[in-house]
Motif scaffolding. Structure first.
Motif, PDB file in Angstrom:
ATOM      1  N   ARG A   1       0.477  -1.001  -0.178  1.00  0.00           N
ATOM      2  CA  ARG A   1       0.183  -0.336  -0.087  1.00  0.00           C
ATOM      3  C   ARG A   1       0.859   0.901   0.279  1.00  0.00           C
ATOM      4  NH1 ARG A   1      -5.419   0.737   0.772  1.00  0.00           N
ATOM      5  NH2 ARG A   1      -5.536  -1.236  -0.450  1.00  0.00           N
ATOM      6  N   GLU A   2       1.910   1.639   0.968  1.00  0.00           N
ATOM      7  CA  GLU A   2       3.169   1.979   0.775  1.00  0.00           C
ATOM      8  C   GLU A   2       3.317   2.596  -0.797  1.00  0.00           C
ATOM      9  OE1 GLU A   2       4.038   1.818   5.263  1.00  0.00           O
ATOM     10  OE2 GLU A   2       5.661   1.188   3.963  1.00  0.00           O
ATOM     11  N   VAL A   3       3.799   1.370  -1.696  1.00  0.00           N
ATOM     12  CA  VAL A   3       4.751   1.520  -2.896  1.00  0.00           C
ATOM     13  C   VAL A   3       3.099   2.207  -3.473  1.00  0.00           C
ATOM     14  CG1 VAL A   3       4.719  -0.126  -4.940  1.00  0.00           C
ATOM     15  CG2 VAL A   3       6.074  -0.272  -2.461  1.00  0.00           C
ATOM     16  N   GLU A   4       1.913   1.697  -3.660  1.00  0.00           N
ATOM     17  CA  GLU A   4       0.257   2.382  -4.611  1.00  0.00           C
ATOM     18  C   GLU A   4       0.633   4.054  -3.775  1.00  0.00           C
ATOM     19  OE1 GLU A   4      -1.761   2.089  -7.606  1.00  0.00           O
ATOM     20  OE2 GLU A   4      -0.123   0.462  -6.623  1.00  0.00           O
ATOM     21  N   THR A   5       0.696   4.134  -2.528  1.00  0.00           N
ATOM     22  CA  THR A   5       1.253   5.636  -2.880  1.00  0.00           C
ATOM     23  C   THR A   5       1.824   6.891  -2.788  1.00  0.00           C
ATOM     24  OG1 THR A   5      -0.157   5.394  -0.063  1.00  0.00           O
ATOM     25  CG2 THR A   5       1.007   7.295  -0.547  1.00  0.00           C
ATOM     26  N   LEU A   6       3.063   6.345  -3.373  1.00  0.00           N
ATOM     27  CA  LEU A   6       4.300   6.654  -3.788  1.00  0.00           C
ATOM     28  C   LEU A   6       3.648   6.706  -5.029  1.00  0.00           C
ATOM     29  CD1 LEU A   6       7.570   7.926  -3.064  1.00  0.00           C
ATOM     30  CD2 LEU A   6       7.895   5.207  -3.310  1.00  0.00           C
ATOM     31  N   ARG A   7       3.542   6.025  -5.766  1.00  0.00           N
ATOM     32  CA  ARG A   7       3.747   5.570  -7.493  1.00  0.00           C
ATOM     33  C   ARG A   7       2.258   6.818  -7.585  1.00  0.00           C
ATOM     34  NH1 ARG A   7       1.553   1.164  -7.846  1.00  0.00           N
ATOM     35  NH2 ARG A   7       4.006   0.695  -8.491  1.00  0.00           N
ATOM     36  N   MET A   8       0.823   6.786  -6.715  1.00  0.00           N
ATOM     37  CA  MET A   8       0.260   8.057  -7.008  1.00  0.00           C
ATOM     38  C   MET A   8       1.342   9.036  -6.715  1.00  0.00           C
ATOM     39  SD  MET A   8      -3.291   5.694  -5.453  1.00  0.00           S
ATOM     40  CE  MET A   8      -3.826   4.706  -6.561  1.00  0.00           C
ATOM     41  N   LEU A   9       1.746   9.811  -5.549  1.00  0.00           N
ATOM     42  CA  LEU A   9       2.329  10.752  -4.952  1.00  0.00           C
ATOM     43  C   LEU A   9       2.917  11.825  -6.463  1.00  0.00           C
ATOM     44  CD1 LEU A   9       2.427  12.100  -2.575  1.00  0.00           C
ATOM     45  CD2 LEU A   9       4.382  11.113  -1.691  1.00  0.00           C
ATOM     46  N   ALA A  10       3.682  10.501  -6.888  1.00  0.00           N
ATOM     47  CA  ALA A  10       4.970  10.522  -8.194  1.00  0.00           C
ATOM     48  C   ALA A  10       3.840  11.240  -9.738  1.00  0.00           C
ATOM     49  CB  ALA A  10       6.264   9.733  -8.416  1.00  0.00           C
ATOM     50  N   ARG A  11       3.168  10.820  -9.263  1.00  0.00           N
ATOM     51  CA  ARG A  11       2.384  11.122 -10.722  1.00  0.00           C
ATOM     52  C   ARG A  11       1.288  12.382 -10.010  1.00  0.00           C
ATOM     53  NH1 ARG A  11      -0.118   4.659 -11.753  1.00  0.00           N
ATOM     54  NH2 ARG A  11       1.246   3.926 -12.940  1.00  0.00           N
ATOM     55  N   GLY A  12       1.118  13.437  -8.569  1.00  0.00           N
ATOM     56  CA  GLY A  12       1.026  13.942  -9.378  1.00  0.00           C
ATOM     57  C   GLY A  12       0.072  14.062  -8.666  1.00  0.00           C
ATOM     58  N   LEU A  13      -0.911  12.597  -7.470  1.00  0.00           N
ATOM     59  CA  LEU A  13      -1.903  13.381  -6.950  1.00  0.00           C
ATOM     60  C   LEU A  13      -2.006  13.543  -5.387  1.00  0.00           C
ATOM     61  CD1 LEU A  13      -2.544  10.888  -8.903  1.00  0.00           C
ATOM     62  CD2 LEU A  13      -4.344   9.720  -7.952  1.00  0.00           C
ATOM     63  N   SER A  14      -2.828  14.673  -5.441  1.00  0.00           N
ATOM     64  CA  SER A  14      -2.902  14.785  -4.231  1.00  0.00           C
ATOM     65  C   SER A  14      -2.919  14.196  -3.037  1.00  0.00           C
ATOM     66  CB  SER A  14      -3.730  16.025  -4.105  1.00  0.00           C
ATOM     67  OG  SER A  14      -5.248  15.351  -4.097  1.00  0.00           O
ATOM     68  N   ASN A  15      -3.662  14.000  -1.785  1.00  0.00           N
ATOM     69  CA  ASN A  15      -3.785  12.940  -1.283  1.00  0.00           C
ATOM     70  C   ASN A  15      -5.322  13.032  -0.475  1.00  0.00           C
ATOM     71  OD1 ASN A  15      -0.900  13.505   0.122  1.00  0.00           O
ATOM     72  ND2 ASN A  15      -1.807  14.970   2.497  1.00  0.00           N
ATOM     73  N   ALA A  16      -6.361  13.900  -1.272  1.00  0.00           N
ATOM     74  CA  ALA A  16      -7.463  13.684  -1.071  1.00  0.00           C
ATOM     75  C   ALA A  16      -7.847  12.898  -2.427  1.00  0.00           C
ATOM     76  CB  ALA A  16      -8.505  15.206  -1.493  1.00  0.00           C
ATOM     77  N   GLU A  17      -7.217  13.456  -3.402  1.00  0.00           N
ATOM     78  CA  GLU A  17      -6.988  11.996  -4.800  1.00  0.00           C
ATOM     79  C   GLU A  17      -6.922  10.335  -4.700  1.00  0.00           C
ATOM     80  OE1 GLU A  17      -6.826  15.838  -8.831  1.00  0.00           O
ATOM     81  OE2 GLU A  17      -4.809  14.632  -7.765  1.00  0.00           O
ATOM     82  N   ILE A  18      -5.861  10.690  -3.775  1.00  0.00           N
ATOM     83  CA  ILE A  18      -5.406   9.373  -3.073  1.00  0.00           C
ATOM     84  C   ILE A  18      -6.286   8.434  -2.903  1.00  0.00           C
ATOM     85  CG2 ILE A  18      -3.357   8.319  -2.300  1.00  0.00           C
ATOM     86  CD1 ILE A  18      -1.264  10.547  -2.545  1.00  0.00           C
ATOM     87  N   ALA A  19      -6.607   9.232  -1.569  1.00  0.00           N
ATOM     88  CA  ALA A  19      -7.519   8.718  -0.474  1.00  0.00           C
ATOM     89  C   ALA A  19      -8.104   7.768  -1.790  1.00  0.00           C
ATOM     90  CB  ALA A  19      -8.050   9.637   0.805  1.00  0.00           C
ATOM     91  N   THR A  20      -9.446   9.083  -2.320  1.00  0.00           N
ATOM     92  CA  THR A  20     -10.380   8.617  -2.918  1.00  0.00           C
ATOM     93  C   THR A  20     -10.337   6.972  -4.006  1.00  0.00           C
ATOM     94  OG1 THR A  20     -11.696  11.167  -3.512  1.00  0.00           O
ATOM     95  CG2 THR A  20     -12.222   9.537  -4.858  1.00  0.00           C
ATOM     96  N   THR A  21      -9.110   7.235  -4.838  1.00  0.00           N
ATOM     97  CA  THR A  21      -8.901   5.772  -5.384  1.00  0.00           C
ATOM     98  C   THR A  21      -8.184   5.317  -4.423  1.00  0.00           C
ATOM     99  OG1 THR A  21      -7.547   7.615  -7.129  1.00  0.00           O
ATOM    100  CG2 THR A  21      -6.684   5.652  -7.129  1.00  0.00           C
ATOM    101  N   LEU A  22      -8.149   5.660  -3.522  1.00  0.00           N
ATOM    102  CA  LEU A  22      -7.836   3.698  -2.688  1.00  0.00           C
ATOM    103  C   LEU A  22      -8.683   4.095  -1.908  1.00  0.00           C
ATOM    104  CD1 LEU A  22      -4.105   4.911  -1.645  1.00  0.00           C
ATOM    105  CD2 LEU A  22      -4.840   3.043  -3.396  1.00  0.00           C
TER     106      LEU A  22
END
Length: 222
Positions: free
Chosen positions: A160-181
């Motif tokens: 899950r941390e790897v997936e979070t890092l991947r989304m972070l690197a693609r420019g997603l905000s915390n809110a967008e990451i939360a929605t996706t996950l």
């Protein structure tokens, strides 16, 4: 509560101009100005600001060395300002611990936005700088792949941390990451904090660099 800022630049007119722009904001207070790197470090120690706007090329002590000392000795966020957008400056500034990198011709609204963004825990790069940075990271990774493994193994991270890092690197905000996950923003903040801690990184910019360095994310990938 106001965001406390120190402005450091060896050109008085530039320094005063940035200070005037920031002081005009209701939520920002310029607590000190500095004309060289040594003065900037001393001002941070004296006033404990939230953000240091720091020119790269200055007398007595250059901005990169000042950034290293400030980032190593305090929680102050550093935004580097320069007329130069050469890649080596970007790398040196980010690895010194800077949370942002802007060119001096930045618009006033973008300058104010940068101060607010880094205070909130995010990181910021000028778009042109970001494009060059990513391109250079990819080039370096390709060269390193030919001679050995990619730097910064991610094995210490959970899936899950790897997936979070991947989304972070693609420019997603915390809110967008939360929605996706399908998790809360608080959970995302915990994942981001764990990523930074486990990889020994200071902030989100360094996390993005690590994601590209390791090949976790590549330009243009969905």
């Amino acid at each position: 509560m106001s965001i406390r800022v120190v402005v450091a630049d060896d050109q008085e007119l530039v320094r005063s101009g940035f200070s005037m722009i920031l002081e005009a904001q209701p939520d920002i207070e310029v607590v000190a100005e500095a004309g060289d790197g040594a003065e900037a470090v001393a001002a941070v120690r004296r006033h404990t600001p939230d953000v240091l706007l720091l020119d790269i090329r200055m007398p007595v002590m250059d901005g990169l060395e000042a950034a290293r000392r400030v980032c190593a000795g305090s929680g102050c966020k550093v935004v580097m300002l320069t007329t130069f957008d050469l890649d080596e400056y970007v790398y040196d500034a980010l690895y010194a611990g800077a949370s942002g990198f802007l060119l001096k011709d930045v618009r006033r609204d973008d300058l104010v936005h940068a101060v607010r963004v880094v205070t909130g825990g995010d990181s910021l790069l000028a778009p042109a700088v970001t494009r060059r940075l990513v391109a250079d990271i990819v080039r370096r990774r390709r060269e390193e792949t030919a001679t050995g493994p990619a730097p910064g193994c991610l094995d210490v991270l959970t899936a899950r941390e790897v997936e979070t890092l991947r989304m972070l690197a693609r420019g997603l905000s915390n809110a967008e990451i939360a929605t996706t996950l399908f998790v809360s923003e608080h959970t995302v903040k915990t994942h981001v904090s764990n990523v930074l801690s486990k990889l020994g990184l200071r902030d989100r910019v360094q996390a993005v660099i690590r994601a590209y360095e390791t090949g976790l994310v590549t330009p243009g990938a969905p």
